[in-house]
Design an enzyme around this catalytic site. Structure first.
Site, PDB file in Angstrom:
ATOM      1  N   SER A 140       0.799  -1.225   0.000  1.00 41.40           N
ATOM      2  CA  SER A 140       0.000   0.000   0.000  1.00 41.40           C
ATOM      3  C   SER A 140       0.831   1.273   0.000  1.00 41.40           C
ATOM      4  O   SER A 140       0.318   2.341  -0.323  1.00 41.40           O
ATOM      5  CB  SER A 140      -0.942   0.012   1.210  1.00 41.40           C
ATOM      6  OG  SER A 140      -0.218   0.174   2.415  1.00 41.40           O
TER       7      SER A 140
ATOM      8  N   LYS B 292       0.843   4.614   6.948  1.00 49.57           N
ATOM      9  CA  LYS B 292       0.355   5.422   5.828  1.00 49.57           C
ATOM     10  C   LYS B 292       0.991   6.804   5.903  1.00 49.57           C
ATOM     11  O   LYS B 292       1.678   7.148   6.857  1.00 49.57           O
ATOM     12  CB  LYS B 292      -1.176   5.578   5.887  1.00 49.57           C
ATOM     13  CG  LYS B 292      -1.968   4.288   5.961  1.00 49.57           C
ATOM     14  CD  LYS B 292      -1.947   3.493   4.679  1.00 49.57           C
ATOM     15  CE  LYS B 292      -2.732   2.190   4.830  1.00 49.57           C
ATOM     16  NZ  LYS B 292      -2.607   1.335   3.633  1.00 49.57           N
TER      17      LYS B 292
END
Length: 256
Positions: free
Chosen positions: A52, A113
């Protein structure tokens, strides 16, 4: 007389052996305590489990997370004991930081993230472009990327370099146009929360989806340094594969 001397020597040797053993035990205990303190207060090792954050972080990257960068919460401690609420010695993340945090719906899981939205920000994706507070984030083509692991699609993926108004610049991937995350509603980040996104924009479960807004309490720290990296889905225990699968160019690379 001779027997007494022998007994004395045996006792002396026994005392030295016992003393040496005790010294070794103390050294081991001190080393363990130091390791616990470092992991609890300073740095925590973290392994990248998914794609990701490609191309910035790759599966098989091993990195250090700076735990004092944002202060401390219950999640900074092993087993997350409920000793206090909120954060102590708190410091706000900068927009563009890569942060490790606890997944809000299930705080037993760690996520990593990029911090895109700060409290009070309005965040939206329009046709694959990121908008913050109504202004589009500068985005320009920056070559092609191809993974060296399970995330290899068989074709190079376009890289787009984003530059925030703060000057922070980083690469993102755009696997294909028109995905569900390319066009979103406008998100207003609540006070005490953050909006997180993966750099691999079409393959990231982040604040656009089930992650939602991340409370400040859930922050663990800022990703700071890649200290080891293995490609081709190589497990750390597979030492015999290290010579051919070690990503030499990523060793001791600062995370940006």
């Amino acid at each position: 007389m001779f027997a007494d001397k022998e007994k004395s020597r045996v006792a002396e040797k026994s005392d030295k052996a016992g003393g040496g053993l005790w010294e070794n035990v103390k050294v081991i205990v001190q080393a363990l305590l130091l390791a616990v303190v470092i992991r609890t207060i300073l740095f925590q090792p973290f392994t990248i489990p998914s794609g990701s954050m490609m191309p910035t972080l790759l599966v098989g990257d091993y990195l250090f997370v700076n735990k004092f960068s944002y202060g401390y919460s219950r999640y900074s401690l092993p087993f997350s004991p409920n000793l206090f609420s909120g954060r102590i010695f708190a410091s706000e993340p900068d927009r563009g930081d890569i942060a490790v945090f606890r997944f809000p719906p299930n705080p037993d899981i760690d996520y990593i993230k990029r911090v895109v939205g700060l409290p009070g920000d309005r965040v939206q994706m329009r046709d694959g472009e990121l908008y913050i507070n109504g202004e589009v984030v500068k985005r320009e083509a920056d070559g092609l990327f191809r993974a060296d692991d399970q995330y290899d699609t068989g074709e190079p993926i376009p890289i787009f370099r984003e530059t925030l108004d703060t000057g922070v610049s980083y690469d993102t991937l755009d696997t294909r146009p028109g995905t569900i995350g390319d066009n979103t509603r406008e998100f207003l980040v609540p006070e005490g929360h953050y909006f997180m996104m993966g750099d691999n924009r079409d393959n990231s479960a982040d604040s656009r989806f089930d992650v939602g807004f991340v409370p400040a309490e859930n922050l663990i720290g800022r990703a700071s340094l890649i200290f080891f990296s293995l490609g081709n889905d190589t497990a750390f225990r597979e030492i015999w594969k290290w010579p051919t699968n070690l990503r030499w160019d990523r060793l001791f690379k600062v995370v940006e």
